[in-house]
Design an enzyme around this catalytic site. Structure first.
Site, PDB file in Angstrom:
ATOM      1  N   LYS A 124     -17.064  18.768  -1.489  1.00 23.97           N
ATOM      2  CA  LYS A 124     -16.951  17.877  -2.352  1.00 23.97           C
ATOM      3  C   LYS A 124     -18.219  17.136  -2.688  1.00 23.97           C
ATOM      4  O   LYS A 124     -18.535  16.214  -1.826  1.00 23.97           O
ATOM      5  CB  LYS A 124     -15.832  16.915  -1.703  1.00 23.97           C
ATOM      6  CG  LYS A 124     -15.612  15.763  -2.381  1.00 23.97           C
ATOM      7  CD  LYS A 124     -14.320  14.933  -2.052  1.00 23.97           C
ATOM      8  CE  LYS A 124     -14.237  13.892  -2.487  1.00 23.97           C
ATOM      9  NZ  LYS A 124     -12.653  13.193  -2.461  1.00 23.97           N
ATOM     10  N   LYS A 183     -11.034  15.209   5.728  1.00 22.63           N
ATOM     11  CA  LYS A 183     -12.162  14.987   5.056  1.00 22.63           C
ATOM     12  C   LYS A 183     -13.145  14.236   5.677  1.00 22.63           C
ATOM     13  O   LYS A 183     -12.886  13.393   6.381  1.00 22.63           O
ATOM     14  CB  LYS A 183     -11.873  14.180   3.891  1.00 22.63           C
ATOM     15  CG  LYS A 183     -13.025  13.768   2.808  1.00 22.63           C
ATOM     16  CD  LYS A 183     -12.726  12.599   1.716  1.00 22.63           C
ATOM     17  CE  LYS A 183     -13.162  11.123   1.913  1.00 22.63           C
ATOM     18  NZ  LYS A 183     -13.138  10.276   0.865  1.00 22.63           N
ATOM     19  N   ARG A 190       0.873  -1.147   0.006  1.00 23.20           N
ATOM     20  CA  ARG A 190      -0.002  -0.010   0.040  1.00 23.20           C
ATOM     21  C   ARG A 190       0.744   1.179   0.032  1.00 23.20           C
ATOM     22  O   ARG A 190       0.672   2.132  -0.880  1.00 23.20           O
ATOM     23  CB  ARG A 190      -1.000  -0.013   1.210  1.00 23.20           C
ATOM     24  CG  ARG A 190      -1.998  -1.096   1.068  1.00 23.20           C
ATOM     25  CD  ARG A 190      -3.075  -0.924   2.263  1.00 23.20           C
ATOM     26  NE  ARG A 190      -2.669  -1.205   3.677  1.00 23.20           N
ATOM     27  CZ  ARG A 190      -2.544  -2.278   4.375  1.00 23.20           C
ATOM     28  NH1 ARG A 190      -2.995  -3.572   3.627  1.00 23.20           N
ATOM     29  NH2 ARG A 190      -2.257  -2.742   5.410  1.00 23.20           N
TER      30      ARG A 190
END
Ligand code: 13P
Length: 335
Positions: A217, A134, A44
């Protein structure tokens, strides 16, 4: 100009957009499984480090949203990930919600969790270098959904989150995502998205969030993926603009769309048209996950050692989207 507004303007400066690389380990594992790569912490990191050190970062990517695991990882050159991102001229950010869970009393809908202990977690992320955050609320469209309950409770959570984030001197990305899944028409997507965004701002204002220090967003206005009456890209752009003009307060400086399962080209094309027709003062850019990473991930999975080749694929997508954020993209540039 406030400090938070400056951060927004740095992230979305002249066509720059956001790389949403904040897939949870479970989601990243799914993505890696589709390209037959084992999902280990090393793999990752390797994929993400490859993207974060690409030249397209400096040219096109104003901000990167990280996941808890990644923000604490150390690169192969022994740098901290947020330092690498800052060195590339981009701003590090962090996903802080802890995921969408079943909404009590409405089992087919979700409520996003993560408010408990958030103030303390934000302080830690700030120390690690995050300048923005976020939180994603998620809504599905069907005959009964989204319910008033889901619209109200997700807006409330987004507002409490935003107020806490600004208290900690970071910019909140407010992400209410109306999913593309389903048979619904573009008109239904328009109406529900509009209702959801209006409720979010009503709550944000109630919680005294500084709207100049927020990035919205949203999804684009699309017909559901199982709807028989698809609309043209031109209509997507015009409906999306109309919806946002009608529901977003003018103080909000920037809007960065999610890609939501659109193909890379489709997302770029729609963003380009939105900017071509943009007659608002909002910056209209991108905060794409899949639509920025799909091709690069596919290439990388077959050439894990080919860092430059992977970066070339990523740089191209980033460049195309940055052109689209200026309304200067065309299909021919894809070749
Ligand atoms: P997609 O662009 O793949 O929809 O991801 C954006 C995102 O951050 C979803 O929360």
């Amino acid at each position: 100009m406030s400090e938070l507004n400056n951060i927004v303007l740095k992230i979305l400066n002249i066509g720059k957009g956001i790389l949403a690389a904040d897939e949870s380990t479970a989601t990243m594992t799914k993505r890696l499984e589709t390209v037959k790569v084992q999902s280990t912490a090393e793999n990752r990191l390797l994929f993400r480090e490859t993207l974060f050190s690409a030249s397209g970062m400096t040219e096109c990517i104003g901000g990167v949203i990280l996941y808890d695991e990644t923000i604490k990882q150390i690169t192969s050159k022994k740098n901290k990930i947020p330092e690498l991102i800052s060195t590339m001229g981009s701003v590090p950010g962090i996903k802080v919600d802890t995921g969408a869970k079943v909404l009590a009393s409405s089992p087919n809908e979700k409520i996003t969790e993560g408010l408990d202990g958030l103030r303390e977690r934000l302080k830690d992320y700030y120390k690690l270098g995050a300048k923005f955050t976020k939180w994603r609320g998620v809504y599905n469209i069907s005959k009964e959904h989204p319910s008033k309950l889901s619209i109200q409770s997700n807006a409330h959570a987004l507002a409490r989150y935003s107020a806490l984030v600004q208290e900690c001197n970071m910019v909140p990305i407010v992400e209410p995502e109306v999913l593309m899944d389903g048979e619904h028409s573009a008109k239904e997507c328009y109406e529900k998205t509009s209702e959801i965004i209006k409720k979010c701002f009503e709550e944000l204002i109630l919680h005294k969030v500084d709207l100049k220090g927020v990035i919205l967003k949203p999804n684009m206005i699309l017909a559901g993926n199982k709807c028989k009456n698809k609309i043209s890209n031109e209509e997507v752009a015009k409906l999306t603009l109309k919806c946002l003009k009608d529901s977003v307060p003018t103080e909000v400086p920037g809007i960065a769309f999610l890609s939501g399962g659109q193909s890379e080209i489709e997302a770029t094309e729609n963003l380009n048209l939105i900017n071509k027709y943009n007659d608002t003062n909002f910056i209209m850019s991108y905060s794409f996950g899949r639509a920025l990473q799909q091709s690069a991930l596919k290439f990388w999975s077959k050439n894990i050692k080919n860092i430059e080749g992977t970066q070339k694929v990523f740089n191209h997508r980033a460049k195309m989207n940055t052109l689209a954020a200026k309304g200067k993209w065309s299909k021919e540039l894809e070749n």
